[in-house]
Design a protein around this motif. Sequence first.
Motif, PDB file in Angstrom:
ATOM      1  N   ARG A   7       0.792  -1.225   0.000  1.00 50.45           N
ATOM      2  CA  ARG A   7       0.000   0.000   0.000  1.00 50.45           C
ATOM      3  C   ARG A   7       0.830   1.284   0.000  1.00 50.45           C
ATOM      4  N   HIS A   8       2.153   1.158  -0.062  1.00 46.02           N
ATOM      5  CA  HIS A   8       3.026   2.330  -0.087  1.00 46.02           C
ATOM      6  C   HIS A   8       3.601   2.505  -1.495  1.00 46.02           C
ATOM      7  N   LYS A   9       3.394   3.659  -2.091  1.00 47.88           N
ATOM      8  CA  LYS A   9       3.944   3.937  -3.414  1.00 47.88           C
ATOM      9  C   LYS A   9       5.344   4.520  -3.229  1.00 47.88           C
ATOM     10  N   ILE A  10       6.353   3.765  -3.666  1.00 51.01           N
ATOM     11  CA  ILE A  10       7.742   4.172  -3.470  1.00 51.01           C
ATOM     12  C   ILE A  10       8.357   4.586  -4.804  1.00 51.01           C
ATOM     13  N   LYS A  11       9.441   5.359  -4.698  1.00 47.88           N
ATOM     14  CA  LYS A  11      10.213   5.757  -5.878  1.00 47.88           C
ATOM     15  C   LYS A  11      11.571   5.073  -5.813  1.00 47.88           C
ATOM     16  N   ILE A  12      12.005   4.540  -6.928  1.00 47.29           N
ATOM     17  CA  ILE A  12      13.340   3.976  -7.048  1.00 47.29           C
ATOM     18  C   ILE A  12      14.235   5.090  -7.580  1.00 47.29           C
ATOM     19  N   LEU A  13      15.310   5.390  -6.855  1.00 45.54           N
ATOM     20  CA  LEU A  13      16.195   6.507  -7.189  1.00 45.54           C
ATOM     21  C   LEU A  13      17.564   5.995  -7.619  1.00 45.54           C
ATOM     22  N   THR A  14      18.130   6.600  -8.660  1.00 46.46           N
ATOM     23  CA  THR A  14      19.492   6.262  -9.065  1.00 46.46           C
ATOM     24  C   THR A  14      20.349   7.523  -9.034  1.00 46.46           C
ATOM     25  N   LEU A  22      25.414  26.714 -12.081  1.00 51.95           N
ATOM     26  CA  LEU A  22      26.748  27.237 -12.369  1.00 51.95           C
ATOM     27  C   LEU A  22      27.472  26.414 -13.442  1.00 51.95           C
ATOM     28  N   GLU A  23      26.712  25.528 -14.115  1.00 48.22           N
ATOM     29  CA  GLU A  23      27.249  24.659 -15.164  1.00 48.22           C
ATOM     30  C   GLU A  23      28.284  23.663 -14.640  1.00 48.22           C
ATOM     31  N   GLU A  24      28.193  23.334 -13.346  1.00 43.65           N
ATOM     32  CA  GLU A  24      29.072  22.333 -12.754  1.00 43.65           C
ATOM     33  C   GLU A  24      28.385  20.974 -12.816  1.00 43.65           C
ATOM     34  N   THR A  25      29.158  19.953 -13.002  1.00 41.54           N
ATOM     35  CA  THR A  25      28.609  18.607 -13.012  1.00 41.54           C
ATOM     36  C   THR A  25      28.525  18.084 -11.588  1.00 41.54           C
ATOM     37  N   THR A  26      27.335  17.658 -11.193  1.00 48.00           N
ATOM     38  CA  THR A  26      27.123  17.090  -9.871  1.00 48.00           C
ATOM     39  C   THR A  26      26.368  15.779 -10.016  1.00 48.00           C
ATOM     40  N   TYR A  27      26.316  15.019  -8.939  1.00 45.00           N
ATOM     41  CA  TYR A  27      25.564  13.773  -8.927  1.00 45.00           C
ATOM     42  C   TYR A  27      24.437  13.905  -7.913  1.00 45.00           C
ATOM     43  N   GLU A  28      23.284  13.375  -8.295  1.00 43.44           N
ATOM     44  CA  GLU A  28      22.089  13.535  -7.473  1.00 43.44           C
ATOM     45  C   GLU A  28      21.209  12.304  -7.657  1.00 43.44           C
ATOM     46  N   PHE A  29      20.545  11.877  -6.580  1.00 40.85           N
ATOM     47  CA  PHE A  29      19.632  10.743  -6.678  1.00 40.85           C
ATOM     48  C   PHE A  29      18.302  11.237  -7.240  1.00 40.85           C
ATOM     49  N   LEU A  30      17.949  10.711  -8.419  1.00 36.96           N
ATOM     50  CA  LEU A  30      16.729  11.112  -9.106  1.00 36.96           C
ATOM     51  C   LEU A  30      15.864   9.881  -9.363  1.00 36.96           C
ATOM     52  N   PRO A  31      14.531  10.047  -9.364  1.00 38.52           N
ATOM     53  CA  PRO A  31      13.646   8.890  -9.564  1.00 38.52           C
ATOM     54  C   PRO A  31      13.704   8.353 -10.990  1.00 38.52           C
ATOM     55  N   VAL A  32      13.667   7.019 -11.107  1.00 37.54           N
ATOM     56  CA  VAL A  32      13.612   6.374 -12.415  1.00 37.54           C
ATOM     57  C   VAL A  32      12.309   5.609 -12.605  1.00 37.54           C
ATOM     58  N   LYS A  33      11.684   5.178 -11.503  1.00 40.47           N
ATOM     59  CA  LYS A  33      10.384   4.518 -11.613  1.00 40.47           C
ATOM     60  C   LYS A  33       9.709   4.485 -10.246  1.00 40.47           C
ATOM     61  N   THR A  34       8.425   4.181 -10.256  1.00 40.62           N
ATOM     62  CA  THR A  34       7.668   4.026  -9.018  1.00 40.62           C
ATOM     63  C   THR A  34       7.030   2.642  -9.011  1.00 40.62           C
ATOM     64  N   THR A  35       6.781   2.131  -7.816  1.00 45.64           N
ATOM     65  CA  THR A  35       6.131   0.841  -7.665  1.00 45.64           C
ATOM     66  C   THR A  35       5.449   0.791  -6.298  1.00 45.64           C
ATOM     67  N   TRP A  36       4.607  -0.195  -6.114  1.00 48.47           N
ATOM     68  CA  TRP A  36       3.923  -0.385  -4.833  1.00 48.47           C
ATOM     69  C   TRP A  36       4.733  -1.329  -3.961  1.00 48.47           C
ATOM     70  N   ALA A  37       4.738  -1.055  -2.647  1.00 49.67           N
ATOM     71  CA  ALA A  37       5.556  -1.848  -1.728  1.00 49.67           C
ATOM     72  C   ALA A  37       4.935  -1.877  -0.341  1.00 49.67           C
ATOM     73  N   ALA A  38       5.407  -2.808   0.457  1.00 50.72           N
ATOM     74  CA  ALA A  38       5.104  -2.847   1.888  1.00 50.72           C
ATOM     75  C   ALA A  38       6.365  -2.382   2.612  1.00 50.72           C
TER      76      ALA A  38
END
Length: 109
Positions: A7-14, A22-38
């Motif tokens: 019953r919990h809608k979660i996001k999978i982040l990569t 500032l045009e700098e390259t950084t890394y960030e966890f962003l969602p790629v998909k969602t699914t239902w989970a316990a």
Amino acid sequence: MNPGDLRHKIKILTNQKTTNELEETTYEFLPVKTTWAAIIPQTGSLQKQAVDTILTNVTHKIIVRYSAGKDITKDMRIGYKNHEFEIKYILNPYFKNETLEIFVQEVLT
């Protein structure tokens, strides 16, 4: 597994490469998909450090359908509402390919 337990809608982040204002390259966890989970709380602890700093350690088990989670890896994170979880390990119970149990630790920012 009872589908009503998921019953919990979660996001999978990569961790993805992004460019900031500032045009700098950084890394960030962003969602790629969602699914239902316990989401099941497993343990919790408080640790008191020097200068009255308190660290919390909350560990959860997240259960998803095998077909929805078979591409989840340890270098990903899981997001639910305003919580973010670091994946510690992934278990396929009895190698049945029905569900995945993902053991996580909450990331406190």
